[in-house]
Motif scaffolding. Structure first.
Motif, mmCIF file in Angstrom:
data_model
loop_
_atom_site.group_PDB
_atom_site.id
_atom_site.type_symbol
_atom_site.label_atom_id
_atom_site.label_comp_id
_atom_site.label_asym_id
_atom_site.label_seq_id
_atom_site.Cartn_x
_atom_site.Cartn_y
_atom_site.Cartn_z
ATOM 1 N N LEU A 61 0.763 -1.271 -0.015
ATOM 2 C CA LEU A 61 0.001 0.108 0.000
ATOM 3 C C LEU A 61 0.936 1.258 -0.104
ATOM 4 C CD1 LEU A 61 -3.015 -1.132 2.353
ATOM 5 C CD2 LEU A 61 -3.002 -0.957 0.023
ATOM 6 N N VAL A 62 2.055 1.249 0.753
ATOM 7 C CA VAL A 62 2.802 2.391 0.660
ATOM 8 C C VAL A 62 3.476 2.390 -0.721
ATOM 9 C CG1 VAL A 62 5.058 3.228 1.667
ATOM 10 C CG2 VAL A 62 3.310 2.564 3.160
ATOM 11 N N ALA A 63 4.016 1.610 -1.208
ATOM 12 C CA ALA A 63 4.376 1.707 -2.609
ATOM 13 C C ALA A 63 3.560 2.100 -3.641
ATOM 14 C CB ALA A 63 5.006 0.314 -3.136
ATOM 15 N N GLY A 64 2.115 1.842 -3.515
ATOM 16 C CA GLY A 64 1.239 2.651 -4.199
ATOM 17 C C GLY A 64 0.937 4.176 -3.838
ATOM 18 N N PHE A 65 0.975 4.139 -2.867
ATOM 19 C CA PHE A 65 0.757 5.704 -2.392
ATOM 20 C C PHE A 65 1.841 6.340 -2.943
ATOM 21 C CE2 PHE A 65 1.491 9.126 0.679
ATOM 22 C CZ PHE A 65 -0.005 9.685 0.917
ATOM 23 N N PHE A 66 2.902 5.992 -2.772
ATOM 24 C CA PHE A 66 4.328 6.552 -3.201
ATOM 25 C C PHE A 66 4.244 6.841 -4.880
ATOM 26 C CE2 PHE A 66 8.696 6.731 -5.121
ATOM 27 C CZ PHE A 66 9.119 7.735 -4.378
ATOM 28 N N VAL A 67 3.697 5.783 -5.551
ATOM 29 C CA VAL A 67 3.493 6.154 -7.091
ATOM 30 C C VAL A 67 2.537 7.052 -7.390
ATOM 31 C CG1 VAL A 67 2.881 4.652 -9.058
ATOM 32 C CG2 VAL A 67 4.369 3.759 -7.662
ATOM 33 N N THR A 68 1.367 6.948 -6.546
ATOM 34 C CA THR A 68 0.069 7.734 -6.826
ATOM 35 C C THR A 68 0.585 9.447 -6.690
ATOM 36 O OG1 THR A 68 -0.925 7.510 -4.785
ATOM 37 C CG2 THR A 68 -1.544 6.163 -6.741
ATOM 38 N N SER A 69 1.387 9.496 -5.493
ATOM 39 C CA SER A 69 2.089 10.848 -5.201
ATOM 40 C C SER A 69 2.705 11.350 -6.504
ATOM 41 C CB SER A 69 2.827 10.756 -4.055
ATOM 42 O OG SER A 69 2.065 10.363 -2.850
ATOM 43 N N LEU A 70 3.769 10.575 -7.033
ATOM 44 C CA LEU A 70 4.392 10.911 -7.903
ATOM 45 C C LEU A 70 3.552 11.198 -9.160
ATOM 46 C CD1 LEU A 70 7.416 8.624 -7.851
ATOM 47 C CD2 LEU A 70 7.218 11.102 -7.282
ATOM 48 N N ALA A 71 2.569 10.503 -9.310
ATOM 49 C CA ALA A 71 1.718 10.731 -10.679
ATOM 50 C C ALA A 71 0.939 12.178 -10.471
ATOM 51 C CB ALA A 71 0.445 9.462 -10.739
ATOM 52 N N LEU A 72 0.337 12.282 -9.422
ATOM 53 C CA LEU A 72 -0.326 13.630 -9.063
ATOM 54 C C LEU A 72 0.772 14.739 -9.266
ATOM 55 C CD1 LEU A 72 -2.502 12.639 -5.852
ATOM 56 C CD2 LEU A 72 -3.172 13.288 -8.302
ATOM 57 N N ALA A 73 1.946 14.558 -8.796
ATOM 58 C CA ALA A 73 2.937 15.665 -8.904
ATOM 59 C C ALA A 73 3.202 15.839 -10.362
ATOM 60 C CB ALA A 73 4.218 15.511 -8.109
#
Length: 113
Positions: A61-73
């Motif tokens: 879940l943390v890895a997915g959260f990190f990826v979506t954070s990068l996508a939103l940026a």
């Protein structure tokens, strides 16, 4: 726009999931069944207990959260660059300082030492 909303929805769900899995995990000093009552953690998550399952799911879940954070940026950066193409004025607030400008005086006006 639809892409941004979808990524934002996934981002929020992952954040809630991470919070939930972190709260479910037991601390180092807690007994194995403290969260589930008795020895239920051994039967619910298999013979290895809850630690391995919860740790892996939290990491995923943390890895997915990190990826979506990068996508939103990335999406935010694209939007900011898009505004500059339309010459949208960006209001910049003036910087207030307490510094008094120095006026150059002729040397004859300075007191002699």
């Amino acid at each position: 726009m639809v892409y941004e909303n979808l990524v934002l929805l996934i981002h929020v769900l992952l954040a809630v999931g991470v919070i939930g899995f972190v709260l479910i995990q037991r601390g180092k000093g807690a007994e194995a069944g403290a969260s589930f009552g008795g020895g239920a953690s051994q039967t619910v998550f298999g013979s290895a207990g809850s630690g391995n399952f919860l740790t892996r799911m939290t990491a995923i879940l943390v890895a997915g959260f990190f990826v979506t954070s990068l996508a939103l940026a990335f999406v935010a950066k694209q939007k900011a660059e898009g505004l500059s193409e339309f010459n949208v004025p960006v209001e910049v607030s003036p910087v207030e300082t307490d510094v008094v400008p120095v006026v150059n005086e002729p040397e004859s006006a300075l007191p002699a030492e």
